[in-house]
Design a protein around this motif. Structure first.
Motif, PDB file in Angstrom:
ATOM      1  N   TYR A  70       0.829  -1.210   0.000  1.00  0.00           N
ATOM      2  CA  TYR A  70       0.000   0.000   0.000  1.00  0.00           C
ATOM      3  C   TYR A  70       0.861   1.256   0.000  1.00  0.00           C
ATOM      4  N   PHE A  71       1.807   1.327   0.932  1.00  0.00           N
ATOM      5  CA  PHE A  71       2.637   2.527   1.025  1.00  0.00           C
ATOM      6  C   PHE A  71       3.641   2.640  -0.116  1.00  0.00           C
ATOM      7  N   SER A  72       4.087   1.519  -0.641  1.00  0.00           N
ATOM      8  CA  SER A  72       5.057   1.603  -1.737  1.00  0.00           C
ATOM      9  C   SER A  72       4.393   1.959  -3.074  1.00  0.00           C
ATOM     10  N   LEU A  73       3.111   1.697  -3.224  1.00  0.00           N
ATOM     11  CA  LEU A  73       2.417   2.025  -4.478  1.00  0.00           C
ATOM     12  C   LEU A  73       1.727   3.385  -4.466  1.00  0.00           C
ATOM     13  N   MET A  74       1.496   3.941  -3.287  1.00  0.00           N
ATOM     14  CA  MET A  74       0.700   5.165  -3.201  1.00  0.00           C
ATOM     15  C   MET A  74       1.349   6.337  -3.941  1.00  0.00           C
ATOM     16  N   VAL A  75       2.617   6.573  -3.741  1.00  0.00           N
ATOM     17  CA  VAL A  75       3.271   7.713  -4.383  1.00  0.00           C
ATOM     18  C   VAL A  75       3.434   7.502  -5.895  1.00  0.00           C
ATOM     19  N   PRO A  76       3.901   6.321  -6.363  1.00  0.00           N
ATOM     20  CA  PRO A  76       3.997   6.165  -7.822  1.00  0.00           C
ATOM     21  C   PRO A  76       2.654   6.299  -8.541  1.00  0.00           C
ATOM     22  N   ILE A  77       1.603   5.783  -7.952  1.00  0.00           N
ATOM     23  CA  ILE A  77       0.281   5.942  -8.565  1.00  0.00           C
ATOM     24  C   ILE A  77      -0.171   7.395  -8.482  1.00  0.00           C
ATOM     25  N   GLY A  78       0.115   8.048  -7.349  1.00  0.00           N
ATOM     26  CA  GLY A  78      -0.249   9.453  -7.191  1.00  0.00           C
ATOM     27  C   GLY A  78       0.499  10.375  -8.126  1.00  0.00           C
ATOM     28  N   ASP A  79       1.679   9.951  -8.587  1.00  0.00           N
ATOM     29  CA  ASP A  79       2.451  10.782  -9.516  1.00  0.00           C
ATOM     30  C   ASP A  79       1.783  10.912 -10.879  1.00  0.00           C
ATOM     31  N   PHE A  80       0.870  10.008 -11.221  1.00  0.00           N
ATOM     32  CA  PHE A  80       0.121  10.145 -12.470  1.00  0.00           C
ATOM     33  C   PHE A  80      -0.823  11.341 -12.426  1.00  0.00           C
ATOM     34  N   TRP A  81      -1.357  11.654 -11.232  1.00  0.00           N
ATOM     35  CA  TRP A  81      -2.256  12.798 -11.034  1.00  0.00           C
ATOM     36  C   TRP A  81      -1.742  13.589  -9.839  1.00  0.00           C
ATOM     37  N   PRO A  82      -0.709  14.413 -10.030  1.00  0.00           N
ATOM     38  CA  PRO A  82      -0.096  15.104  -8.893  1.00  0.00           C
ATOM     39  C   PRO A  82      -1.046  16.080  -8.209  1.00  0.00           C
ATOM     40  N   THR A  84      -3.610  15.756  -6.395  1.00  0.00           N
ATOM     41  CA  THR A  84      -5.056  15.510  -6.388  1.00  0.00           C
ATOM     42  C   THR A  84      -5.462  14.529  -5.296  1.00  0.00           C
ATOM     43  N   GLY A  85      -4.537  13.767  -4.764  1.00  0.00           N
ATOM     44  CA  GLY A  85      -4.858  12.768  -3.761  1.00  0.00           C
ATOM     45  C   GLY A  85      -5.386  11.476  -4.339  1.00  0.00           C
ATOM     46  N   LEU A  86      -5.375  11.348  -5.652  1.00  0.00           N
ATOM     47  CA  LEU A  86      -5.915  10.138  -6.264  1.00  0.00           C
ATOM     48  C   LEU A  86      -5.049   8.907  -5.990  1.00  0.00           C
ATOM     49  N   GLY A  87      -3.758   9.105  -5.730  1.00  0.00           N
ATOM     50  CA  GLY A  87      -2.915   7.973  -5.353  1.00  0.00           C
ATOM     51  C   GLY A  87      -3.405   7.361  -4.056  1.00  0.00           C
ATOM     52  N   PHE A  88      -3.761   8.223  -3.091  1.00  0.00           N
ATOM     53  CA  PHE A  88      -4.328   7.746  -1.829  1.00  0.00           C
ATOM     54  C   PHE A  88      -5.643   7.029  -2.070  1.00  0.00           C
ATOM     55  N   LEU A  89      -6.509   7.641  -2.835  1.00  0.00           N
ATOM     56  CA  LEU A  89      -7.841   7.073  -3.054  1.00  0.00           C
ATOM     57  C   LEU A  89      -7.770   5.756  -3.811  1.00  0.00           C
ATOM     58  N   TRP A 128     -12.214  13.237   0.430  1.00  0.00           N
ATOM     59  CA  TRP A 128     -13.030  14.445   0.308  1.00  0.00           C
ATOM     60  C   TRP A 128     -12.769  15.399   1.459  1.00  0.00           C
ATOM     61  N   LEU A 129     -12.710  14.864   2.686  1.00  0.00           N
ATOM     62  CA  LEU A 129     -12.487  15.680   3.867  1.00  0.00           C
ATOM     63  C   LEU A 129     -11.153  16.424   3.776  1.00  0.00           C
ATOM     64  N   PHE A 130     -10.090  15.718   3.388  1.00  0.00           N
ATOM     65  CA  PHE A 130      -8.784  16.354   3.303  1.00  0.00           C
ATOM     66  C   PHE A 130      -8.704  17.359   2.159  1.00  0.00           C
ATOM     67  N   THR A 131      -9.268  17.034   1.004  1.00  0.00           N
ATOM     68  CA  THR A 131      -9.122  17.935  -0.143  1.00  0.00           C
ATOM     69  C   THR A 131     -10.086  19.112  -0.097  1.00  0.00           C
ATOM     70  N   GLU A 132     -11.331  18.895   0.275  1.00  0.00           N
ATOM     71  CA  GLU A 132     -12.342  19.951   0.213  1.00  0.00           C
ATOM     72  C   GLU A 132     -12.481  20.749   1.502  1.00  0.00           C
ATOM     73  N   ILE A 133     -12.323  20.112   2.640  1.00  0.00           N
ATOM     74  CA  ILE A 133     -12.528  20.786   3.923  1.00  0.00           C
ATOM     75  C   ILE A 133     -11.219  21.359   4.465  1.00  0.00           C
ATOM     76  N   PHE A 134     -10.164  20.509   4.503  1.00  0.00           N
ATOM     77  CA  PHE A 134      -8.894  20.941   5.075  1.00  0.00           C
ATOM     78  C   PHE A 134      -7.935  21.542   4.044  1.00  0.00           C
ATOM     79  N   PHE A 135      -8.257  21.425   2.763  1.00  0.00           N
ATOM     80  CA  PHE A 135      -7.401  21.930   1.678  1.00  0.00           C
ATOM     81  C   PHE A 135      -5.977  21.365   1.752  1.00  0.00           C
ATOM     82  N   LEU A 136      -5.887  20.079   2.046  1.00  0.00           N
ATOM     83  CA  LEU A 136      -4.607  19.370   2.089  1.00  0.00           C
ATOM     84  C   LEU A 136      -4.576  18.331   0.974  1.00  0.00           C
ATOM     85  N   THR A 137      -3.441  18.193   0.348  1.00  0.00           N
ATOM     86  CA  THR A 137      -3.325  17.188  -0.698  1.00  0.00           C
ATOM     87  C   THR A 137      -2.718  15.923  -0.118  1.00  0.00           C
TER      88      THR A 137
END
Length: 139
Positions: A70-82, A84-89, A128-137
């Motif tokens: 999980y942790f090793s794939l999150m950043v490489p996948i997230g790099d496709f959509w910088p 945006t938090g989509l790597g996390f999702l 959603w909470l992190f991106t829309e409410i807290f404005f954190l990526t």
């Protein structure tokens, strides 16, 4: 006097200050525990041998492997959509589902459906909470 009122931030390494500081503090505290409690720690060999013999190894090592993946794939996948938090999702949905299924005792179709709903809704809510409410990526 003018240089005392100006702050220069090195953005390449400024985000590493607190993790390194916390890591050093934790290492020092761990060393202090090892030194002060070395007698009690040395006596726990039998306990740990019994605990390792009795533990559920497939679930333990499965959860450990899933977490590393999980942790090793999150950043490489997230790099496709910088930024945006989509790597996390994208990584969190299968991780939550696989971990939930791993720890289920009975895997009925109904329970698998409930786990799928949880695996989709919980990470989506956090994202959603992190991106829309807290404005954190997220990664």
């Amino acid at each position: 006097m003018g240089s005392l009122t100006q702050v220069t931030i090195d953005f390449q390494s400024s985000h590493l200050v607190f993790p390194i500081l916390i890591g050093c503090i934790l290492a020092a505290l761990g060393l202090a525990i090892l030194i002060t409690k070395r007698g009690r720690i040395a006596e726990t060999g039998t306990y740990w041998r019994l605990a390792l013999d009795d533990m559920d190894k497939p679930r333990f090592f499965g959860a450990l492997g899933l977490t590393v993946l999980y942790f090793s794939l999150m950043v490489p996948i997230g790099d496709f959509w910088p930024n945006t938090g989509l790597g996390f999702l994208i990584c969190s949905v299968p991780y939550v589902f696989a971990t939930g299924v791993l720890f289920m005792h009975e895997r009925t179709l109904k329970q698998m459906g409930v786990m799928l709903v949880i695996a989709v809704c919980a990470p989506a809510l956090v994202w959603w909470l992190f991106t829309e409410i807290f404005f954190l990526t997220l990664p």
